[in-house]
Write a protein that holds these residues in place. Structure first.
Motif, PDB file in Angstrom:
ATOM      1  N   UNK A   1       0.830  -1.198   0.000  1.00  0.00           N
ATOM      2  CA  UNK A   1       0.000   0.000   0.000  1.00  0.00           C
ATOM      3  C   UNK A   1       0.869   1.254   0.000  1.00  0.00           C
ATOM      4  N   UNK A   2       1.963   1.225   0.770  1.00  0.00           N
ATOM      5  CA  UNK A   2       2.867   2.375   0.780  1.00  0.00           C
ATOM      6  C   UNK A   2       3.441   2.629  -0.606  1.00  0.00           C
ATOM      7  N   UNK A   3       3.720   1.546  -1.327  1.00  0.00           N
ATOM      8  CA  UNK A   3       4.223   1.705  -2.695  1.00  0.00           C
ATOM      9  C   UNK A   3       3.177   2.345  -3.596  1.00  0.00           C
ATOM     10  N   UNK A 166      -8.807   5.293  -4.416  1.00  0.00           N
ATOM     11  CA  UNK A 166      -8.683   3.970  -5.031  1.00  0.00           C
ATOM     12  C   UNK A 166      -7.759   3.066  -4.219  1.00  0.00           C
ATOM     13  N   UNK A 167      -6.656   3.635  -3.720  1.00  0.00           N
ATOM     14  CA  UNK A 167      -5.729   2.852  -2.894  1.00  0.00           C
ATOM     15  C   UNK A 167      -6.433   2.345  -1.638  1.00  0.00           C
ATOM     16  N   UNK A 168      -7.235   3.200  -0.988  1.00  0.00           N
ATOM     17  CA  UNK A 168      -7.977   2.776   0.200  1.00  0.00           C
ATOM     18  C   UNK A 168      -8.951   1.660  -0.142  1.00  0.00           C
ATOM     19  N   UNK A 169      -9.591   1.741  -1.317  1.00  0.00           N
ATOM     20  CA  UNK A 169     -10.506   0.690  -1.739  1.00  0.00           C
ATOM     21  C   UNK A 169      -9.756  -0.617  -1.991  1.00  0.00           C
ATOM     22  N   UNK A 170      -8.562  -0.517  -2.599  1.00  0.00           N
ATOM     23  CA  UNK A 170      -7.752  -1.723  -2.822  1.00  0.00           C
ATOM     24  C   UNK A 170      -7.346  -2.349  -1.498  1.00  0.00           C
ATOM     25  N   UNK A 180     -16.330  -6.560  -0.132  1.00  0.00           N
ATOM     26  CA  UNK A 180     -16.306  -5.607   0.969  1.00  0.00           C
ATOM     27  C   UNK A 180     -16.206  -4.174   0.493  1.00  0.00           C
ATOM     28  N   UNK A 181     -15.873  -3.951  -0.754  1.00  0.00           N
ATOM     29  CA  UNK A 181     -15.725  -2.598  -1.266  1.00  0.00           C
ATOM     30  C   UNK A 181     -16.239  -2.525  -2.672  1.00  0.00           C
ATOM     31  N   UNK A 182     -16.274  -1.317  -3.196  1.00  0.00           N
ATOM     32  CA  UNK A 182     -16.657  -1.129  -4.581  1.00  0.00           C
ATOM     33  C   UNK A 182     -15.552  -1.665  -5.477  1.00  0.00           C
ATOM     34  N   UNK A 183     -15.854  -1.846  -6.731  1.00  0.00           N
ATOM     35  CA  UNK A 183     -14.860  -2.380  -7.662  1.00  0.00           C
ATOM     36  C   UNK A 183     -13.659  -1.450  -7.721  1.00  0.00           C
ATOM     37  N   UNK A 184     -12.525  -1.946  -7.271  1.00  0.00           N
ATOM     38  CA  UNK A 184     -11.354  -1.089  -7.135  1.00  0.00           C
ATOM     39  C   UNK A 184     -10.881  -0.555  -8.471  1.00  0.00           C
TER      40      UNK A 184
END
Length: 406
Positions: A1-3, A166-170, A180-184
């Motif tokens: 995620x940091x990347x 988008x990163x938060x969704x991923x 659990x989330x919308x389509x990333x």
């Protein structure tokens, strides 16, 4: 995620040909710049590529990559650049085009050499652009990549709003699963561009893409209302293809306020929405006609003739008996046809009656008066008689006295 948060690679919607576009920034400054190593860049590139390939449309149409190194976003070193570029070639994706944007003459010369040594099949897909932010955006726009689709502000700085969302969704999807989330991959899109069609579930927005969509529906409405179901599906598919070929998408909102994002409408749902648009248009056009037909008629002099058909609870007439016989004989054929062909069958019955000198009448409000109804009104009433005949089978129904009053 940091990347991913380094924003080295961001999605930028689709170009005018409907191909997924991604932007690779040569240099990124900020608190997370220490995470931008060659190995991390490779991880980001691999992750974003595999996310994009989850879309079947992207697998078919391919992707467009923009390597952007202009202004503050230029790459200060070429360390690892060739390694990253070679890794991009190794990924399982169809590269439709690669655009290199630079504003430094030394980098321009280096990229020119790199393009020349590429294999012929790759060299044909690569384009090198030199100039400022505005000049590069103009050159990209000639290849169907809209300036507003790039995640950049007016000063050339990166806009991270949609990317971080988008990163938060991923992240949520990786932890809790896809449901659990919308389509990333769909949330990676920037704000809707001018070619997108927006389905908001309420009043149709006055958006350029929606205006073009309504024009496409208008141009095909006459054929759609009178063709077979198979042809209707073809027309719907052709409209959807035209939207995506122009670089547009079909989007619907998710969330409200600051959390509002746009996701692409699935193909099956999109087909239903386009078909519903055709039906809504037909209802809007038919409503004033129906209202006028129900209230306006031509007052005639004299009494009905034997061939005339009299609507409503009125006396029986030979014309009504003929209409009843025609409906009974052709009811099964009527039920097997689609809407457009049903209307032609009804018009054939009307012509049979008028050829024998018959008219379509109803009692006027004045005692003893008669109104000759319009062709549209008569057509709708005869269609209703067909429906009533279907509901009342196997019992016999008579017209001109025994059918329910309209």
């Amino acid at each position: 995620i940091a990347c991913l948060k380094t924003s080295w690679v961001q999605f930028a919607g689709r170009d005018r040909s409907g191909r997924q576009t991604s932007v690779h920034f040569g240099g990124v400054f900020g608190d997370l710049v220490s995470s931008k190593t060659v190995s991390n860049c490779l991880r980001v590139q691999y992750y974003t590529t595999m996310k994009a390939l989850q879309s079947e449309e992207t697998q078919i149409r391919g992707t467009v990559s923009i390597w952007y190194a202009v202004g503050n976003l230029k790459c200060n070193t070429v360390k690892g650049l060739f390694e990253i570029f070679i890794a991009a070639r190794a990924l399982p994706q169809k590269k439709a085009a690669i655009h290199l944007c630079v504003d430094d003459m030394r980098q321009f010369a280096l990229c020119s050499v790199m393009v020349k040594v590429m294999p012929a099949n790759m060299r044909a897909r690569m384009r090198l652009h030199f100039g400022s932010l505005t000049e590069c955006q103009y050159q990209l726009s000639t290849y169907g990549i809209l300036p507003q689709s790039l995640p950049l502000d007016a000063d050339g700085n990166i806009n991270l709003d949609h990317h971080l969302r988008w990163v938060a969704s991923c992240d949520m999807e990786e932890k809790l699963g896809p449901s659990a989330s919308l389509k990333a991959t769909e949330l990676a899109h920037s704000t809707p561009n001018e070619t997108d069609v927006l389905f908001t579930g309420g009043k149709t927005p006055n958006h350029a893409g929606n205006q073009r969509f309504r024009a496409l529906v208008h141009d095909s409405s006459s054929e759609y209302d009178s063709c077979t179901d198979a042809r209707k599906r073809q027309i719907v598919g052709e409209i959807i293809d035209k939207i995506y070929q122009s670089g547009g998408r079909c989007l619907k909102p998710q969330g409200k306020g600051a959390d509002k994002v746009w996701e692409e409408v699935p193909l099956d749902e999109l087909r239903k929405k386009v078909m519903q648009t055709f039906r809504n248009r037909r209802r809007r056009l038919d409503a004033p006609k129906q209202k006028a037909n129900n209230s306006i008629g031509i007052l005639i002099s004299g009494d009905p003739l034997p061939p005339d058909v009299i609507f409503g609870r009125a006396r029986r007439n030979p014309g009504n008996e003929l209409l009843h016989r025609l409906i009974k004989e052709r009811s099964q054929e009527y039920e097997s046809l689609n809407r457009g062909v049903k209307m032609r069958l009804v018009e054939g019955i009307m012509k049979t009656i008028t050829d024998q000198g018959g008219r379509f009448l109803q009692p006027a409000s004045e005692k003893g008066g008669w109104l000759e109804v319009s062709s549209d009104n008569a057509r709708e009433r005869i269609s209703k008689y067909f429906r009533n005949h279907r509901r009342r089978r196997p019992t016999t129904a008579t017209i001109g006295g025994s059918l329910p009053r309209e």
